[in-house]
Design a protein around this motif. Sequence first.
Motif, PDB file in Angstrom:
ATOM      1  N   SER A  31       0.843  -1.193   0.000  1.00  0.00           N
ATOM      2  CA  SER A  31       0.000   0.000   0.000  1.00  0.00           C
ATOM      3  C   SER A  31       0.881   1.245   0.000  1.00  0.00           C
ATOM      4  O   SER A  31       2.059   1.199   0.381  1.00  0.00           O
ATOM      5  N   ASP A  32       0.304   2.356  -0.407  1.00  0.00           N
ATOM      6  CA  ASP A  32       1.036   3.631  -0.368  1.00  0.00           C
ATOM      7  C   ASP A  32       1.497   3.943   1.055  1.00  0.00           C
ATOM      8  O   ASP A  32       2.610   4.433   1.262  1.00  0.00           O
ATOM      9  N   LYS A  33       0.640   3.650   2.023  1.00  0.00           N
ATOM     10  CA  LYS A  33       0.990   3.896   3.430  1.00  0.00           C
ATOM     11  C   LYS A  33       2.219   3.073   3.832  1.00  0.00           C
ATOM     12  O   LYS A  33       3.154   3.601   4.435  1.00  0.00           O
ATOM     13  N   LYS A  35       4.525   1.793   1.857  1.00  0.00           N
ATOM     14  CA  LYS A  35       5.704   2.292   1.131  1.00  0.00           C
ATOM     15  C   LYS A  35       6.254   3.541   1.800  1.00  0.00           C
ATOM     16  O   LYS A  35       7.475   3.682   1.961  1.00  0.00           O
ATOM     17  N   GLN A  36       5.374   4.437   2.211  1.00  0.00           N
ATOM     18  CA  GLN A  36       5.824   5.671   2.865  1.00  0.00           C
ATOM     19  C   GLN A  36       6.493   5.365   4.211  1.00  0.00           C
ATOM     20  O   GLN A  36       7.520   5.944   4.540  1.00  0.00           O
TER      21      GLN A  36
END
Length: 160
Positions: A31-33, A35-36
């Motif tokens: 998810s983008d979360k 990855k961040q």
Amino acid sequence: MGVAGCGKSSLGAAVASAVGLPLIEGDDFHSDKSKQLMRSGVPLTDELRAGWLETLGTELAARPDGAVLTCSSLKRAYREVLRRHSPGLRFVFLDITRDEAMRRVASRAGAHLFPTTLVDSQFATLESPVGEAGVLRVDATAPLPDLVAQVSAWFPKDRP
């Protein structure tokens, strides 16, 4: 499977090509979360990995003729999620030392989402799969052509 820097993506792509199967690059499904968080040096929790593992399991199940998946699969529980979706799933464990993993991750700084600050957490999380059924342990520092040959020779001969 294995810790960051062990060569999952390189070996996975080479084996997929050698055996004529599609490649599922596990990192593409974070998810983008997640990855961040990883880019920020925050290790993922079991809860954050749960949805990712389910997604990867679904991707495997959608390919009944087989696929090559790159995925850290650091804990036995993570491997069991994938096995539940794909009975008979096999794992290649790319075994590597902490120092070599750190060197490799540092060499790709900026080009990959995973920073060196997370290497130790990967080793802390790792539950060795050696001794589990359907696991081949390989030396991650061996030359890529040798690893491809070793894994390809171990590949099931009776697959569709």
